[in-house]
Structures are given as C-alpha cells and as structure tokens.
Enzyme design. Structure first.
Site, PDB file in Angstrom:
ATOM      1  N   GLY A 294       0.828  -1.202   0.000  1.00 35.22           N
ATOM      2  CA  GLY A 294       0.000   0.000   0.000  1.00 35.22           C
ATOM      3  C   GLY A 294       0.859   1.247   0.000  1.00 35.22           C
TER       4      GLY A 294
ATOM      5  CE  LYS B 265      -3.655 -11.297 -13.606  1.00 36.01           C
ATOM      6  NZ  LYS B 265      -3.874 -11.086 -15.040  1.00 36.01           N
TER       7      LYS B 265
HETATM    8  O1  M6R Z   1      -7.940  -6.963 -11.822  1.00 38.56           O
HETATM    9  P1  M6R Z   1      -8.573  -5.962 -12.726  1.00 38.56           P
HETATM   10  O2  M6R Z   1      -9.335  -6.598 -13.834  1.00 38.56           O
HETATM   11  O3  M6R Z   1      -9.401  -4.954 -11.986  1.00 38.56           O
HETATM   12  O4  M6R Z   1      -7.357  -5.189 -13.355  1.00 38.56           O
HETATM   13  C1  M6R Z   1      -7.519  -4.110 -14.222  1.00 38.56           C
HETATM   14  C2  M6R Z   1      -6.253  -3.820 -14.977  1.00 38.56           C
HETATM   15  O5  M6R Z   1      -5.213  -3.497 -14.107  1.00 38.56           O
HETATM   16  C3  M6R Z   1      -5.824  -5.012 -15.832  1.00 38.56           C
HETATM   17  O6  M6R Z   1      -6.835  -5.413 -16.704  1.00 38.56           O
HETATM   18  C4  M6R Z   1      -4.558  -4.683 -16.646  1.00 38.56           C
HETATM   19  O7  M6R Z   1      -4.848  -3.719 -17.608  1.00 38.56           O
HETATM   20  C5  M6R Z   1      -4.024  -5.965 -17.263  1.00 38.56           C
HETATM   21  N1  M6R Z   1      -2.632  -6.101 -16.976  1.00 38.56           N
HETATM   22  C6  M6R Z   1      -4.224  -6.036 -18.719  1.00 38.56           C
HETATM   23  O8  M6R Z   1      -3.615  -7.134 -19.307  1.00 38.56           O
END
Ligand code: M6R
Length: 617
Positions: free
Chosen positions: A103, A612
């Site tokens: 955080g 991620k």
């Molecule tokens: O976990 P989330 O779907 O909320 O994440 C959103 C984005 O951070 C995520 O989709 C990011 O753009 C990926 N690395 C795309 O491949």
C-alpha cells in the site's frame, strides 16, 4: 500490488513463505525479502534481494533459516527505487519490530520528519520504514503493548495498507491489519497455526478455513490461541470463517513455458466453466441468480454505469454494446480512476457494474464504494472469489475462469465478455427487448464459442511466424469498428504490456483523422475485418493503408478471399454471431503479443513495471 505472506505455528516457516512468495510474485517482482524468528534462541534472520524471489532463495537457502514464525514480501516499488535497501521487511531502529507492507502511506513525509526530530534514523526511502518506526515510537512513548501500539499508530496514518508485524519480544504472534489493501488469514491445523497472505493462493494448500479482514481491522494471530480480530477503535469483531477452495492445478504452469500461454490455451475450457449452470434447460435459457434476485431494480434501471480499468474496461465497452442492443438500457463505461473523483451524478435508479479480474483494483473498489454511498446497486463481475470488490458488491456474477497469473489478462477478458453477454441475454429476456429467435440463436452461438476458439488456437504456429515481422518494429496500429473496436484497444494493450512496442488501438474510420500520418512501409497495421456489420467500410480503410504502403495483418472470417488477396497476412476465425465476435477475434491478438514478446526474449509473465493486482491508486 506487493505480495505478503506470514506464518506462525509449529512448522518451519521458511518453505511456506518462499513457496507463498512464488505464488504471489505476480503482484510485484522488483525485490523480495523474508524475516524469520527462531524462538529457540530468539534470533531473527532477515534476507533481502533485488529482483525476483528466486534471487532471494539463492541467498537465504545457504544461510540459517529456521524458525516457526516469519513474514515475507515481494515488492512493486512505490517509494524508493527497487533496491535491496528498500526491499521489505523493514525494522524499527532498535530491531524489535519487523514489518512488511502493501500500500501507500500518503502522509509518510510528514511522519518521517516528526520522527526524525525525535531522534529516529532511517535506512531506506520507503514509507514502510516510517510506519514501523511510528509503531515503535508509540510503544516507547505510551508503554502499550505492540498490538495496541499498531492500532494507535494506524490511527495517525493516511493512506492504504496491509501490514504484518512481528515482535522479537513476543515470538509466537503475528499482528496483521488492513485498509484498502487485501489480507486473508488461513486458520490451520487444530486452529493453532495461522497463514497470512495478500490472497488465498499461498494458503490454499494448507487450509480451506479463511478469514478476510475488512478495512480498519487488526488481527492478532497467536500460535495455539483463537484468532482475535479488533477494530481500530478496539472493539472485538465476530470472526467470520469462510470455506475457500482453490484448484491448485490452476496455480501451476501445467507444462506450458509461461502462464500466459497456458491461460490463452485454457480459454475454451474456462468459458465452458463460466457458462456451466448458467445456460440451462438444454441450452434454452440463461439463468443468473443475481439477475433473478434483483429483477425489479434491473428492469427499472435508468442507466447502467460500468466502472473498471485496463482490460476489464475494454470488456466493459463490449458489454455496453451488448446491453444497449439487447436490453435497451443506456450504458456508460467509465475508467474507475476518473469516476471516483468526478463527483458522478448517480443515485438509486442506476446500476453500477464493476468489472475486475483480481477484485482488488483500488480504483474500482473506491468507485463502487462511492456508488454505494450514493444509493446505486453495485453488480460485481469478478474473477477472484472472496475478493474485496466481490465482497463490496451488492450482488454479482463470478467469471469462474480460475486464477489468472500472467500479468497480461487473457482468459479473464473472454470470461468477462461471456458474463456480460449472459447478463444482456438474461436482462433482455426479462424486459422483453430481445426476440425469442434471437435469444435462442445467441445462446446456441455462445455455447459454440469454446469449440470455435480451439480452431483459432490451432493456428499458433502461423501466428508465431507473423510475430517475427513485428519484433523489430517500434509501433503498431490496431484498427476495428463496432464490436471489434474494443478488441483493437485490447490487442494494442497486450502488445504494449509484454513486448514493449508502442501500439495504438483506434476505430478504423477514425484513422484518417490523424493516425494515418504515421502509416508507411515500416508500420504494421492490424485490422479486425470479420465478415459482418461494417465489413465493406473496413475494407475501404484497408485500401487507404495499402495506398500508403502500410503492412497489414487482418483478422478475417473463415473463407474470406477478398481480404486474403489484398493484404500481406491473414488469420481466419470461424463464422460467429457478430455480437460475440470479440470472443474469437481477440485470440490471435493475444497470441501475437505473446510470440512477439517471446521472440524478443522478454519476461512474458512478469513484464517490467507492471503488477497483476493494482492495489494502489
Ligand atoms: O484486476 P482488474 O481486472 O481490476 O485489473 C484491471 C487492470 O489493471 C488489468 O486489466 C490490466 O490492464 C491488465 N494487466 C491487462 O492485461
């Protein structure tokens, strides 16, 4: 975005912590560290390494690493460079307290100056070291125990945190706390040992009994005693133990060289899982329990607002087209990060749909908290079971595609689109805005997607050859129209993320309003030119690129000779209902990005600068 693991119990902590860090490495991989407390002689061993967990292991394996209590961390740098010095764990100056943190402490600079003026010294540039020193300062000045001091110190902190603290003077206890960053506690054998982590993946093989901490809660994990959870105001919280089971096979590469490739190839079976139990009566009906339970609110919704980020935002753009077409409800798609600060006009007549793979994205979480405060019904479309967004939604539909580990989202995207398509069908049916024939036809088409995906995936070798043509380029354009426009955005994002090539997605017709200036014989242009909707118009856009010597890769419908005769490379996808085209057209783009990155020798699963789970705003 960092990963935290902790253990206190009767087993050796080190192997549990290292294995856990590997499982959490997708959350950040700038540096890693571990602290082990050996109560036989009260010795504390701390090891840190810049880079990946394997680097940490090669240091710690050959040094003393015994102890049944320990904490560990894999970092995604926010404050300070990704150096060994800034790596967690951090200690209070007198070495009594050791902390790992996920955080951002927003007021860390002020706190640091205050502590410095009281004689505290700092060894790192991190906000985390400020926090552990603040806790130590509270112990020193109030005479309270560490748990109370953690609570008091957190009361002075502005920002987001998930922390785990160990105290050399109490070598059987871990103190964990959270605000806006996830934290789960697994209760192990005989209720006498505890596993603490940022998500359930490092814990799942030891126990299914999990407690998800909520914001503003502190947990005292004392070996051999019941778990105790308190609020920051010192009120005792009734502990809610959930039964969480994860498919451990999903957490391994299963013979593939990378998680991303495995996850790309898993998509047919993942979508079958996603539709299972939801498309019922022999493929005649879509039943989503959230829609049945909230039928009235959904039928009377004035508007749907989708909030999400990245790939999930692209899925939202597709969802908008499906819901508007089949339910005739206006849909807006907002970046969660903008929505949360935009003072949005939203009330109890709106439905807010939060789309998130991880269920932990800080901006999306904050967006739904705001939407809830303003009275909207929050509908989560989430993959990670039990995650913060799932728990903070009023209702929702899980994507059920299994844990996604590769940083570049693939199977979560097609899972999200599938859920949104099922939502559009279920709501449209209830509203009477979709005809019987169209409804049944679309369900049949949805059910046919996994098999059609297999056909697309079988072209992997051909796509690998095409990828060679991209490897030395610096830019690429991705163009599509209608339902394929968000796919163009997604294809470009995939290429950027893992192969570090600059790529832009555009609506194809918009190209001539600017981006066409970039087109020359060096510019690869990827066209989504499947055989419906605005096909002829997309062909005209292609001619414009050809006239400027652009190099075209076209994703076309099976048997399309027109485009094959016009352009350098084509990849065919099977014929499918136009509304579901993204579920097929995105696959070649995922594979293309993968093969370009591999041919450049890049780290596909852990691309630079990314994580991620984006748990900071
Ligand atoms: O976990 P989330 O779907 O909320 O994440 C959103 C984005 O951070 C995520 O989709 C990011 O753009 C990926 N690395 C795309 O491949």
């Amino acid at each position: 975005m960092c990963g935290i693991v902790g253990y206190t119990g009767y087993r050796e902590a080190y192997p549990i912590l290292i294995k856990g860090l590997h499982r959490l490495e997708y959350r950040g991989y700038d540096s890693a560290g571990v602290a082990l407390l050996d109560e036989s002689d009260n010795s504390l061993s701390i090891y840190k390494a810049k880079g990946k967990v394997s680097g940490l292991e090669s240091i710690a394996d050959s040094r003393p690493h015994s102890g049944c209590i320990g904490i560990a961390h894999t970092r995604w740098a926010t404050h300070g460079l990704p150096t060994e010095n800034n790596a967690h764990p951090h200690q209070s100056e007198n070495g009594r307290l050791t902390i790992v943190h996920n955080g951002i402490i927003e007021n860390y600079a002020v706190l640091r100056e205050q502590l410095k003026s009281k004689g505290y010294h700092f060894r790192s540039e991190t906000d985390t070291e400020v926090l552990v020193q603040l806790i130590q300062y509270t112990v020193d000045t109030t005479g309270e125990d560490v748990a109370t001091s953690v609570r008091l110190a957190l009361g002075k902190v502005i920002g987001a945190y998930a922390i785990v603290v160990i105290d050399r003077d109490n070598p059987d206890t871990i103190i964990a706390a959270r605000k806006s960053s996830p934290m789960v506690i697994g209760i192990g054998e005989g209720n006498c040992e505890f596993f603490i982590a940022s998500d359930a993946s490092p814990i799942a093989e030891y126990t299914t009994k999990m407690v998800y901490l909520s914001d503003g809660q502190i947990a005292l994990c004392r070996r051999g005693e019941e778990l105790q959870v308190l609020t920051l105001d010192n009120d005792l919280v009734k502990v809610k133990v959930r039964n969480v089971k994860l498919d451990l096979n999903m957490l391994d590469k299963g013979g593939y060289p990378h998680f991303m490739l495995k996850e790309i190839h898993e998509q047919p079976s993942c979508l079958r899982d996603c539709m299972r139990g939801r498309i019922v009566e022999d493929g005649k009906r879509v039943v989503l329990s959230a829609i049945t339970e909230h039928r009235e609110e959904l039928l009377n919704a004035r508007r749907i607002v989708v909030v999400s980020c990245g790939t999930s935002w692209h899925a939202g753009l597709i969802g908008k087209q499906l819901i508007e077409q089949y339910c005739r409800i206006p849909v807006e798609v907002a970046y969660a990060s903008e929505f949360r600060y935009s003072d949005p006009v939203i009330d109890d007549k709106d439905i807010v749909v939060a789309i998130s793979q991880s269920g932990e994205t800080a901006d999306t979480l904050a967006a739904i908290q705001l939407a809830s405060e303003r009275g909207a019904l929050v509908y989560g479309v989430v993959n990670a079971v039990g995650s913060s967004i799932a728990r903070n939604s009023d209702t929702g539909t899980y994507i059920h595609v299994g844990p996604e580990i590769g940083v570049a989202s693939t199977k979560a995207f097609t899972g999200q689109v599938t859920v949104l398509a099922m939502m559009a069908l279920a709501i449209g049916r209830e509203k009477g805005t979709i005809g019987d024939e169209e409804y049944e036809n679309l369900i049949a088409e949805l059910l046919s997607i996994p098999e059609k995906m297999e056909k697309v995936l079988s072209q992997d070798g051909r796509i690998r050859q095409i990828a060679e043509k991209f490897r030395d380029k610096h830019n690429a354009l991705y163009l599509g129209r209608g339902i394929n426009y968000p796919v163009a955005l997604e294809g470009a994002l995939k290429l950027k993320e893992i192969s570090y090539l600059h790529a832009e997605g555009y609506p194809a017709a918009e190209m001539k309003h600017g981006p066409i200036a970039l087109v020359d014989e060096e510019m690869p242009v990827v066209f989504l030119a499947t055989h419906y909707g605005l096909y002829e118009k997309v062909i005209s856009n292609m001619q414009e690129v050809i006239a400027r010597k652009g190099r075209i890769l076209a994703i076309v419908t099976e048997g399309d000779e027109t485009v094959r005769n016009m352009v350098e490379d084509v990849i065919e996808v099977p014929q499918v209902h136009s509304s579901l085209a993204p579920l097929l057209t995105v696959l070649p783009l995922q594979m293309l990005a993968y093969h370009v990155a591999v041919s450049k020798g890049l780290d596909v699963d852990q691309p630079r600068n990314l994580a991620k789970s984006v748990t900071v705003e």
